[in-house]
Design an enzyme around this catalytic site. Structure first.
Site, mmCIF file in Angstrom:
data_model
loop_
_atom_site.group_PDB
_atom_site.id
_atom_site.type_symbol
_atom_site.label_atom_id
_atom_site.label_comp_id
_atom_site.label_asym_id
_atom_site.label_seq_id
_atom_site.Cartn_x
_atom_site.Cartn_y
_atom_site.Cartn_z
ATOM 1 N N GLU A 1 7.568 6.731 -12.140
ATOM 2 C CA GLU A 1 8.076 8.098 -12.367
ATOM 3 C C GLU A 1 7.187 9.111 -11.633
ATOM 4 O O GLU A 1 6.934 10.213 -12.112
ATOM 5 C CB GLU A 1 8.128 8.375 -13.881
ATOM 6 C CG GLU A 1 8.999 9.560 -14.313
ATOM 7 C CD GLU A 1 10.405 9.537 -13.778
ATOM 8 O OE1 GLU A 1 11.077 8.491 -13.889
ATOM 9 O OE2 GLU A 1 10.841 10.548 -13.216
HETATM 10 C C1 LIG Z 1 7.125 -1.812 -13.193
HETATM 11 C C2 LIG Z 1 7.745 -0.770 -12.335
HETATM 12 C C3 LIG Z 1 8.955 -0.197 -12.715
HETATM 13 C C4 LIG Z 1 9.561 0.762 -11.901
HETATM 14 N N1 LIG Z 1 10.796 1.253 -12.251
HETATM 15 C C5 LIG Z 1 11.481 1.997 -11.334
HETATM 16 C C6 LIG Z 1 12.854 2.329 -11.548
HETATM 17 O O1 LIG Z 1 13.431 2.025 -12.589
HETATM 18 N N2 LIG Z 1 13.514 3.009 -10.579
HETATM 19 C C7 LIG Z 1 12.908 3.373 -9.404
HETATM 20 O O2 LIG Z 1 13.557 3.957 -8.565
HETATM 21 N N3 LIG Z 1 11.601 3.079 -9.174
HETATM 22 C C8 LIG Z 1 10.883 2.400 -10.107
HETATM 23 N N4 LIG Z 1 9.567 2.070 -9.873
HETATM 24 C C9 LIG Z 1 8.934 2.533 -8.648
HETATM 25 C C10 LIG Z 1 7.876 3.617 -8.884
HETATM 26 O O3 LIG Z 1 8.474 4.798 -9.314
HETATM 27 C C11 LIG Z 1 7.083 3.766 -7.571
HETATM 28 O O4 LIG Z 1 6.308 2.594 -7.434
HETATM 29 C C12 LIG Z 1 6.219 4.992 -7.557
HETATM 30 O O5 LIG Z 1 7.003 6.148 -7.525
HETATM 31 C C13 LIG Z 1 5.276 5.026 -6.357
HETATM 32 O O6 LIG Z 1 5.924 4.683 -5.166
HETATM 33 P P1 LIG Z 1 5.300 3.553 -4.216
HETATM 34 O O7 LIG Z 1 5.045 2.371 -5.067
HETATM 35 O O8 LIG Z 1 6.150 3.379 -3.032
HETATM 36 O O9 LIG Z 1 3.899 4.139 -3.782
HETATM 37 P P2 LIG Z 1 3.616 5.087 -2.526
HETATM 38 O O10 LIG Z 1 4.601 6.196 -2.488
HETATM 39 O O11 LIG Z 1 3.447 4.263 -1.321
HETATM 40 O O12 LIG Z 1 2.222 5.713 -2.935
HETATM 41 C C14 LIG Z 1 1.002 4.959 -2.820
HETATM 42 C C15 LIG Z 1 -0.148 5.833 -3.269
HETATM 43 O O13 LIG Z 1 -0.254 6.967 -2.404
HETATM 44 C C16 LIG Z 1 -0.257 8.172 -3.154
HETATM 45 N N5 LIG Z 1 0.511 9.187 -2.417
HETATM 46 C C17 LIG Z 1 1.701 9.029 -1.795
HETATM 47 N N6 LIG Z 1 2.078 10.173 -1.225
HETATM 48 C C18 LIG Z 1 1.120 11.085 -1.494
HETATM 49 C C19 LIG Z 1 0.922 12.460 -1.159
HETATM 50 N N7 LIG Z 1 1.824 13.143 -0.442
HETATM 51 N N8 LIG Z 1 -0.202 13.066 -1.605
HETATM 52 C C20 LIG Z 1 -1.111 12.401 -2.337
HETATM 53 N N9 LIG Z 1 -0.979 11.097 -2.663
HETATM 54 C C21 LIG Z 1 0.120 10.453 -2.248
HETATM 55 C C22 LIG Z 1 0.375 7.838 -4.507
HETATM 56 O O14 LIG Z 1 -0.140 8.645 -5.533
HETATM 57 C C23 LIG Z 1 0.005 6.380 -4.688
HETATM 58 O O15 LIG Z 1 -1.223 6.265 -5.367
HETATM 59 C C24 LIG Z 1 8.929 1.156 -10.702
HETATM 60 C C25 LIG Z 1 7.697 0.594 -10.335
HETATM 61 C C26 LIG Z 1 7.120 -0.370 -11.118
HETATM 62 C C27 LIG Z 1 5.829 -0.999 -10.659
#
Ligand SMILES: Cc1cc2nc3c(=O)[nH]c(=O)nc-3n(C[C@H](O)[C@H](O)[C@H](O)COP(=O)(O)OP(=O)(O)OC[C@H]3O[C@@H](n4cnc5c(N)ncnc54)[C@H](O)[C@@H]3O)c2cc1C
Length: 592
Positions: free
Chosen positions: A435
């Site tokens: 989220e």
């Molecule tokens: C168990 C689980 C359940 C989930 N359920 C859902 C679901 O139901 N529906 C859905 O759509 N998604 C879901 N997700 C996905 C989740 O919302 C994403 O993993 C999350 O939003 C982060 O995206 P990412 O993993 O691609 O990380 P990335 O976007 O690659 O981010 C990696 C890191 O970089 C940082 N970062 C990225 N951009 C910036 C910025 N501009 N400035 C500063 N820091 C930054 C982030 O804080 C993070 O620490 C789920 C994930 C998990 C693990």
């Protein structure tokens, strides 16, 4: 195996002594009399401790499995889900015209806390459905509402939210899932979504996926994104289920915690989708859901900590190690219970003051959502938008910390799966990530929310703190322990805001480098305000001769602990913020 009992007294205290719900003037709150909320909490608590909590470890051990394209949830989940469905729990705060009970969101939040504490993984199936219902309610046509909502409110069908793709998480603008118009008003959805909570399972007849995808003509980035309803089974005109849609589960993710929640890779291969809301207005539609969804995740942060804390207290009273340095407390036994040791008490109090403060903060947030919605109050809407990233980011960070603290009380046994504390710690980790990862919450707070509407909402927040301290200034019992530290912490927050105004204009990195600290600084001020309010309410109850004196005295003592031992963290966060971007940006990439 850990156990859980709903903290009914604490919940009632916040609803009635702190928020004073029936007198609040929020439409619908007049129904929330003490007896009524006590009955709801009692029923929810029974279901939680008797049915949901015993399945928590089962879900963790067994996890979900994918067999021949079908996802199976752990043993017992289906029967428990039927109990939740039959009890009408999902519809508690949903509109009566779709089968709900129309109660305030605040009551849904209190019940949500109880269910999440008992079994966070299990609750994701209902939680995601609730979110999807909110989106259809806000953006659906009358026909879409009539088609999907009654079955989703009753939990005969569940819902999901599909945003994330392998290469697009935080940055949804680069997503690739496509929506091609079919010429008959429907769209063909093609692409892959990952990490989809409750993506598929055996708990309901149908799964209604809400999917973000790019339809032609919307332009680059997030502007091109639209939101679609993509049912697992298409729904016929008479409401019966038709053919299977072209959506399938690629795999279930093998993950650190919440094993009972099926986190799925979802493949859309020309699946039939129906536009929800405006074409190319998908991100806007998602944003209208955000406060509620993020508050729900913030709640997970402290709700798991509550369950872990309850077990840690029981263990600390039972485990015999060492002697009280001021004299044996259990002279007939081989050693004293570890709760006699100041450091164990410090750890337990860190958890207790966080959980109780977080509960007050979350319920206050839920009441602002009700006020915004039910009384059409723009100021409440602005305030909750400002506080949402703090509720999500601060409460999940601190919730994890508190859960690890509870695990620490068990010593080595906390690290052994059999005791269940390891599961709490593993489960409490994910709310910090999904989220919107917490770093992104901090970015939202500092980059968007602080300056929104000319800074009006943060000024309103400062005014709330100021009004509280002014109104209670003559109260000697509150002054030294509560009002003075709250004033000092609020001053730190103002100084940090001022630093961003002055330095952020010259160098945006100066604000962004301090954003995480700002989120925590503001979280502490919010909990400080909550503890000052709780202390005032407890003192008033004592003065009025409340029968349960130890409960109210413990509230005041726990609040004093928070103000003395946690709130001073604002000084550290301010110092970090004021160091600016330089220490954070000094290294070249190669030096990491
Ligand atoms: C168990 C689980 C359940 C989930 N359920 C859902 C679901 O139901 N529906 C859905 O759509 N998604 C879901 N997700 C996905 C989740 O919302 C994403 O993993 C999350 O939003 C982060 O995206 P990412 O993993 O691609 O990380 P990335 O976007 O690659 O981010 C990696 C890191 O970089 C940082 N970062 C990225 N951009 C910036 C910025 N501009 N400035 C500063 N820091 C930054 C982030 O804080 C993070 O620490 C789920 C994930 C998990 C693990």
């Amino acid at each position: 195996m850990p156990s859980y009992t709903a903290p009914a007294k604490d919940i009632q205290f916040i609803l009635h002594d702190v928020l004073n719900v029936t007198e609040s003037g929020i439409p619908g709150y007049e129904e929330l009399a003490q007896d009524f909320t006590a009955a709801v909490i009692d029923e929810a608590g029974k279901l939680a401790s008797e049915v949901l909590a015993p399945l928590n470890a089962v879900g963790d051990k067994e996890g979900c499995r994918l067999e021949n394209g079908i996802v199976y949830t752990p043993e017992g989940f289906k029967e428990a889900f039927d109990r939740v469905r039959e009890g009408g729990w999902n519809g508690l705060d949903l509109p009566p015209e779709y089968g709900g009970q129309g109660l305030p969101y605040l009551i849904g939040t209190a019940v949500g806390e109880i269910f999440v504490s008992a079994n966070m993984a299990f609750n994701t199936y209902q939680g995601l459905t609730h979110g999807a219902i909110g989106a259809i309610l806000a953006h659906g046509t009358d026909e879409q509402k009539a088609t999907y909502l009654p079955k989703m409110v009753s939990l005969d069908w569940t819902g999901t939210m599909n945003l994330t793709e392998p290469h697009a998480g935080t940055d949804l603008g680069i997503m690739r899932t496509k929506a091609e118009p079919q010429g008959d008003g429907t769209y063909s959805i093609t692409g892959q979504k990952i990490f989809i909570s409750a993506g598929d399972h055996d708990l309901s007849e149908n799964v209604i996926h809400l999917v973000l995808a790019k339809a032609p003509g919307g332009g680059e980035g997030t502007k091109g994104i639209s939101l679609f309803i993509v049912p697992k089974f298409l729904v016929m005109e008479n409401g019966s289920l038709g053919r299977r849609n072209a959506v399938s589960v690629g795999k279930i993710e093998d993950k650190m915690g919440i094993h009972g929640s099926a986190t799925c890779v979802m493949n859309y291969d020309g699946a039939t989708g129906y536009l929800l809301g405006e074409l190319h207005g998908g991100m806007k539609a998602m944003f209208t859901m955000m406060n509620e969804a993020r508050l729900g995740v913030g709640l997970q942060g402290y709700a798991v900590a509550e369950a872990a804390y309850q077990n840690a207290v029981a263990y600390a009273k039972d485990r015999l190690q060492g002697r009280d340095v001021t004299g044996a407390k259990n002279p007939d036994g081989p050693a004293d219970p570890i709760i006699v040791h100041p450091d164990v008490r410090r750890n337990l109090l860190d958890q207790k003051c966080f959980v109780e403060g977080a509960r007050a903060f979350t319920y206050w947030g839920a009441s602002l959502i009700d006020k915004a919605r039910r009384a059409d109050d723009a100021a409440a809407e602005g305030l909750i938008s400002l506080l949402t990233p703090v509720i999500k980011g601060f409460l999940t960070d601190k919730g994890f910390e508190a859960t690890v603290g509870a695990q620490q009380v068990y010593g080595g046994h906390g690290y052994i799966e059999e005791w269940g504390m390891s599961q709490f710690a593993r489960d409490a980790r994910i709310p910090m990530i999904y989220e919107g990862a917490n770093g992104v919450q901090a970015l939202d707070l500092v980059g968007r929310k602080l300056a929104a509407d000319g800074g009006k909402h943060v000024m309103a927040f400062f005014e709330i703190v100021k009004t509280f301290t002014r109104e209670n200034d003559g109260d000697e019992a509150l002054k030294a322990g509560f009002l003075d530290p709250l004033k000092a912490a609020s001053k730190d927050l103002q100084a940090a805001s001022m630093f961003f105004v002055q330095e952020g204009m010259k160098n945006p990195n100066a604000a962004l480098a301090g954003s995480y600290d700002f989120m925590h600084l503001m979280g502490h001020v919010c909990l400080g305000l909550m503890w000052a309010r709780m202390a005032r309410a407890a003192m008033a109850a004592l003065a009025a001769g409340a029968p349960d004196r130890p409960f109210h005295e413990a509230k005041i003592a726990t609040g004093r602990y928070y103000m003395a031992r946690q709130l001073p963290a604002t000084k550290m966060h301010l110092a970090r913020i004021q160091s600016g971007a330089e220490p954070v940006m000094a290294l070249d990439e190669v030096d990491f």
